[in-house]
Design an enzyme around this catalytic site. Structure first.
Site, PDB file in Angstrom:
ATOM      1  N   PRO A   1       0.810  -1.214   0.000  1.00 22.15           N
ATOM      2  CG  PRO A   1      -0.646  -1.500   1.757  1.00 22.15           C
ATOM      3  CD  PRO A   1       0.644  -1.985   1.222  1.00 22.15           C
ATOM      4  CD  GLU A   2       4.469   2.905  -2.655  1.00 22.07           C
ATOM      5  OE1 GLU A   2       4.688   4.068  -2.988  1.00 22.07           O
ATOM      6  OE2 GLU A   2       5.277   1.982  -2.831  1.00 22.07           O
TER       7      GLU A   2
ATOM      8  NE  ARG B   1      10.280  -0.625   2.992  1.00 25.30           N
ATOM      9  CZ  ARG B   1       9.159  -0.019   2.614  1.00 25.30           C
ATOM     10  NH1 ARG B   1       8.791   1.085   3.201  1.00 25.30           N
ATOM     11  NH2 ARG B   1       8.420  -0.520   1.655  1.00 25.30           N
TER      12      ARG B   1
ATOM     13  CE  LYS C   1       3.633   5.014   3.267  1.00 26.28           C
ATOM     14  NZ  LYS C   1       4.814   4.121   3.204  1.00 26.28           N
TER      15      LYS C   1
END
Ligand SMILES: [Zn+2]
Length: 262
Positions: free
Chosen positions: A2-3, A250, A51
């Protein structure tokens, strides 16, 4: 993954199903709100913020949820089988006469006074998909840390809200920027931010999250999750590395030819 665009689309669906309708059942499966009950209350608005999603009610209470890596809301008609995952992954349920919204794997499920929403989302920079988007404010926030790597600056939701790992990696590829380029050496920072926003906006209309313009499976991305594979432009192998503080690092992907280190 999800972004901002995912939350934007989910909010739109949730709005259609919930806003203006009285909730007939609610269930919050987190310890601090296990006994909370908003049935009998009406949903007044569903708002995406980066988000985060804010579901407001006429009780003056907002349900704040965050999608993190795996979260999602599913909408079901009464006769439909729930398919979002096993029951133990359900974090919240909001039902009305027509729809049941089931939130799976949500990282945050929090009820708070609507007047105090800033406690949940006040730290966020301007929302790339929000009505109050402010490019100059976002640029000022990014420029406040001139030595930070552009890849980290784009992911920091305090600078601007909505970009996750997909749009970070794909935007940097399209701009020919090495992910570790310091912010103050990025020539066209406004162009970088505007391109990320454009990619997010394009994907608000469909679920494929394609950044290449090609929606075929395996053809949707330039670099992300393509480590070791040939660059679609030059054939050089895509390389990967970890970027960011160890706690939040990340995977980052780039083409050493198209995005040379300067
Ligand atoms: Zn390349």
């Amino acid at each position: 993954m999800p972004e901002g665009d995912t939350v934007f689309r989910a909010s739109r669906s949730m709005r259609k199903a919930l806003v203006g309708r009285v909730m007939t059942s609610t269930d919050f499966r987190v310890p601090q709100h296990a006994t909370a009950d908003l049935s009998g209350r009406t949903v007044t608005e569903v708002v995406p913020r980066g988000k985060h999603m804010l579901t407001r009610t006429d009780a003056g209470v907002t349900l704040h949820t965050h999608f993190k890596m795996e979260g999602t809301w599913h909408l079901y008609k009464p006769e439909t089988k729930w398919r979002g995952g096993p029951a133990h992954e359900i974090r919240a349920i909001l039902g009305n006469d027509e729809w049941t919204a089931v939130g799976y794997r949500l990282a945050i499920v929090e009820l708070l006074p609507t007047a105090e929403e800033h406690r949940a989302v006040g730290h966020l920079g301007p929302d790339l998909l929000g009505p109050d988007w402010d490019l100059d404010d976002a640029l000022a926030r990014i420029n406040a840390k001139p030595d930070l790597a552009i890849g980290e600056a784009l992911l920091d939701q305090r600078n601007l809200a909505g970009i996750g790992n997909i749009y970070k990696n794909e935007t940097l590829f399209l701009k020919g920027l090495h992910p570790w380029t310091p912010v103050n050496q990025v020539k066209d920072l406004a162009g970088v931010v505007t391109l990320a926003q454009k990619l997010l906006k394009l994907n608000c209309e469909h679920w494929s999250q394609s950044t290449t313009g090609n929606t075929a499976p395996g053809e949707r991305r330039w670099v992300i999750s393509r480590g070791g594979q040939p660059c679609r432009r030059c054939g050089t192998r895509i390389v990967t590395g970890m970027q960011g503080d160890p706690l939040v690092a990340r995977f980052t992907y780039w083409c050493p030819h198209c995005q040379p280190e300067r």
